[in-house]
Design an enzyme around this catalytic site. Structure first.
Site, PDB file in Angstrom:
ATOM      1  N   ASP A 121       1.076  -1.237  -0.283  1.00 18.39           N
ATOM      2  CA  ASP A 121       0.084  -0.628   0.532  1.00 18.39           C
ATOM      3  C   ASP A 121       0.866   1.038  -0.354  1.00 18.39           C
ATOM      4  O   ASP A 121       2.252   1.437   0.893  1.00 18.39           O
ATOM      5  CB  ASP A 121      -0.987  -0.150   1.376  1.00 18.39           C
ATOM      6  CG  ASP A 121      -1.797  -1.400   0.870  1.00 18.39           C
ATOM      7  OD1 ASP A 121      -2.330  -1.281   0.299  1.00 18.39           O
ATOM      8  OD2 ASP A 121      -2.645  -1.500   2.829  1.00 18.39           O
ATOM      9  N   ASP A 137      -7.149  -1.311  -4.778  1.00 16.26           N
ATOM     10  CA  ASP A 137      -8.149  -1.202  -3.332  1.00 16.26           C
ATOM     11  C   ASP A 137      -9.261  -0.101  -4.038  1.00 16.26           C
ATOM     12  O   ASP A 137     -10.496   0.057  -4.112  1.00 16.26           O
ATOM     13  CB  ASP A 137      -7.214  -0.841  -1.994  1.00 16.26           C
ATOM     14  CG  ASP A 137      -6.641  -1.376  -1.199  1.00 16.26           C
ATOM     15  OD1 ASP A 137      -7.045  -2.478  -1.451  1.00 16.26           O
ATOM     16  OD2 ASP A 137      -5.390  -1.088  -1.486  1.00 16.26           O
TER      17      ASP A 137
END
Length: 170
Positions: A121, A137
């Site tokens: 991330d 995401d």
């Protein structure tokens, strides 16, 4: 029938391009962001931060790698079955587009889980306490929101569909 094949190719190419985009951004994060950790984009608003996540959203279920691998395989299979089940109408594009985004996001995070055991991330909101996220995401959430919007406001009962009588009516 020709339009159907063109649409399928466009959707497949879209999935491929979105997965490549996700993987390129994650590779950039591994190579350039990992050494510095954080990199502000707009001071106090948004930035990059290298984080790995072996779990789900908000870092929950950290030891669930194989659960997520199996779940993703099921999601991918369901999306592919639905792709061939739904007719090719303008109305059903409201299902195909979010399925395309969801499929690309699922595959993007699936690749990370298989190769590394975690998802990379990198996008961080600096003005609120919000989970750090990645391109996959964004695709998953956007696909879900588009489908929810379509289900609530667009895919309601079709006035052109005839009512079907219930089975075993006497």
């Amino acid at each position: 029938m020709k339009n159907m094949n063109i649409i399928r190719w466009i959707l497949a190419a879209s999935v491929l391009l979105l997965v490549v985009l996700d993987q390129v951004v994650k590779q950039w994060a591994r190579v350039y962001l990992l050494p510095v950790g954080r990199l502000p984009i707009i001071d106090g608003l948004i930035g990059f931060r290298y984080v790995t996540n072996a779990g789900a959203a908000f870092g929950i279920f950290q030891s669930g790698r194989w659960f997520f691998v199996v779940l993703t395989i099921i999601v991918i299979a369901v999306i592919l079955v639905l792709e061939f089940k739904f007719p090719y109408t303008k109305r059903h594009m409201w299902i195909r587009v979010p399925m395309t985004l969801t499929l690309a996001g699922a595959i993007g995070n699936f690749i990370d889980r298989l190769l590394f055991g975690y998802v990379v991330d990198m996008f961080e909101f600096l003005f609120i306490d919000f989970p750090i996220f990645n391109v996959a995401d964004i695709l998953l959430v956007t696909g879900t929101f588009i489908y929810a919007f379509a289900a609530l406001f667009i895919l309601k009962d079709d006035p052109n569909e005839k009512e079907r009588p219930a089975k075993n009516e006497c």
